[in-house]
Design an enzyme around this catalytic site. Structure first.
Site, mmCIF file in Angstrom:
data_model
loop_
_atom_site.group_PDB
_atom_site.id
_atom_site.type_symbol
_atom_site.label_atom_id
_atom_site.label_comp_id
_atom_site.label_asym_id
_atom_site.label_seq_id
_atom_site.Cartn_x
_atom_site.Cartn_y
_atom_site.Cartn_z
ATOM 1 C CE LYS A 55 -3.647 1.677 2.856
ATOM 2 N NZ LYS A 55 -4.745 1.406 3.871
ATOM 3 C CB SER B 91 -7.775 3.353 2.471
ATOM 4 O OG SER B 91 -7.555 2.605 3.437
ATOM 5 C CB SER C 166 -8.703 -0.013 5.720
ATOM 6 O OG SER C 166 -9.084 1.237 5.938
#
Ligand code: GLN
Length: 471
Positions: free
Chosen positions: A76, A151, A175
């Site tokens: 990420k 997310s 997330s």
């Protein structure tokens, strides 16, 4: 068929495949699909060399190599990797290059992982759909009209489209787990402090944990174990004996907080949930109803505590120290303009909210109360875990929704109902697919959450492997 780390590694050892072939395959998938999916913000250009070195090492040493040698891993874009761009999905860090490796990156690197690229995310991890990225949304490979969740939506999509067997995400309020649920993957949020936060771009420091998104529980456990462990660079990391031993058993008592699922949960999600419970019962486990009245306050407490921490953590992005710096006549002007231009709408909303709940006139009424609720939730949970071994809820109240469907921020926040109590209380949670529900002719995956007591990470992996990997 999506590959697991275990498949790849045995093929590397047997010589039926090589890390070079795996990396080439990953790059081909990205080339073919990522124009539409947009899972990646960056794909690194030094991966083939790393794969060649790994291939040579397998030839020489076979089995006697580090556990992730030659495995392509996506990170990420809020995890620092030295010399690479790390954006947090924000314009303010669009040109920021990390100057050191996060502890988890260091550990994954030592285990032989090859970092293939950085994945898209909601700006500073604020959101549940990846639509809040400053670089445009990610689409769900299962149905490209839908979001991958967020997310860590880019990480989930990278695994779901078959580019990589594992991507790393961060979870502040769901997330990792919610995108895992939306994309049909396994996602793990460890006990708070099990994994070092050193080198992660902070959202809510008392809530954030990094974890894997994978195609099997076995893989999630392997990657978690590589990343986990005390770290002198993060004083909140725990050690083996921080929590008392959580024993493994053959059969468990599962607690189901029915009252908590009364509103706003899709009927089909509940049906899949009930079917999963029947499966557990048939396997000899005990299912009991439990009450967790304070969990219903979780969403309200989270949307006070989290923005408070966000407002404090994001104060460092001032136009001087990192990334974007706007020109202005004086220093205050630089701060104001850089932040005004660099941050997106959702980030600004949360900074405002956080600053408000921490201000002297409102601290006691909001922040103080939310922290009190949080403490009481922890007690409620500790009492509950005297009676049950694992708590079950759906991971999210719905399957993946469509892009643009949740424009009202409160509608988006309600997605987090089952995931945020877990971060507020610090407990570990494993999410994996419990089936699919049909919508508009498409089969959409939905996940279930196995919530364990503090330090119960091993218990979750052990039962998760039995239930999911051997299905
Ligand atoms: N969807 C939640 C939020 O918007 C969770 C985010 C996260 O875990 N990073 O805050």
């Amino acid at each position: 068929m999506k590959k697991t780390i275990a498949d790849l590694r045995s093929a590397f050892i047997a010589g039926t495949s090589t890390p070079v072939k795996a990396i080439e395959a990953a790059l081909a998938v990205i080339k073919e699909q990522d124009g539409e999916i947009h899972a990646f913000l960056d794909v690194y250009d030094d991966v083939v060399e790393a794969a060649e070195a790994a291939t040579a090492l397998y030839k020489e040493k076979g089995n006697d190599t580090p556990p992730l040698l030659g495995i392509p891993v996506a990170l990420k874009s809020n995890i620092l990797i030295k010399g690479k761009r790390v954006t947090a999905g924000s314009k303010i860090l669009e040109k920021y290059t990390a100057v050191y490796d996060a502890t988890i990156v260091k550990r994954l690197r030592e285990a032989g992982a090859i970092f293939i690229g950085a994945t898209n995310m909601d700006e500073f991890a604020m959101g549940g759909s990846t639509e809040n990225s400053a670089f445009g949304p990610t689409r769900n490979p299962v149905d490209t009209a839908r979001v991958p969740g967020g997310s860590s939506g880019g990480s989930a999509a990278a695994v779901a489209m078959g580019a990589v067997p594992v991507a790393i995400g961060t979870d502040t309020g769901g997330s990792i787990r919610q995108p895992a649920s939306f994309c049909g993957l396994v996602g793990f949020k460890p006990t708070y402090g099990a994994v070092s936060r050193y080198g992660l771009i902070a959202m809510g420091s008392s809530l954030d944990q990094a974890g894997p998104l994978t195609n099997s529980v076995t893989d999630a456990e392997l990657v978690h174990n590589v990343m986990a462990g005390a770290d002198p660079m993060d004083a909140t990391t725990i050690t083996e004996d921080t929590y008392s031993e959580v024993p493994l058993k053959e059969t468990y008592t599962f607690g189901v907080p029915r009252h908590f699922m009364a509103d706003g949960v899709d009927e089909e999600v509940l049906q899949a949930f009930d079917a999963h419970i029947e499966l557990l019962r048939a396997a000899g486990h005990t299912i009991v109803d439990i009450e967790l009245p304070l969990f219903e306050q979780g969403l309200a407490a989270y949307y006070i505590v989290m923005p408070a921490e966000v407002s404090s953590n994001l104060a460092r992005f001032d136009g001087i120290r990192y990334g974007l710096s706007a020109e202005a006549d004086n220093l205050l002007g630089v701060y104001e303009k850089s932040r005004a231009e660099g941050f997106g709408k959702e980030v600004k909303r949360r900074i405002l909210l956080g600053t408000y709940v921490l201000s002297s006139g409102y601290y006691d009424a909001y922040y103080g109360k939310a922290e009190l609720v949080r403490t009481m939730m922890r007690r409620e949970l500790a009492e509950t875990f005297k009676k049950v071994d694992i708590i079950l809820t759906p991971t999210a109240p719905t399957p993946a929704f469509k892009l643009g469907e949740k424009e009202d921020p409160l509608a988006m926040y309600r997605q987090d109902i089952f995931t945020v109590p877990v971060n507020l209380t610090g407990v570990p949670t494993l999410s994996f697919p419990m089936g699919t529900v049909e919508q508009e002719g498409k089969q959409l995956p939905v996940g279930i959450q196995y919530i364990g007591p503090l330090g119960g990470d091993k218990r979750l992996f052990s039962i998760g492997k039995k239930v999911y990997d051997t299905r």
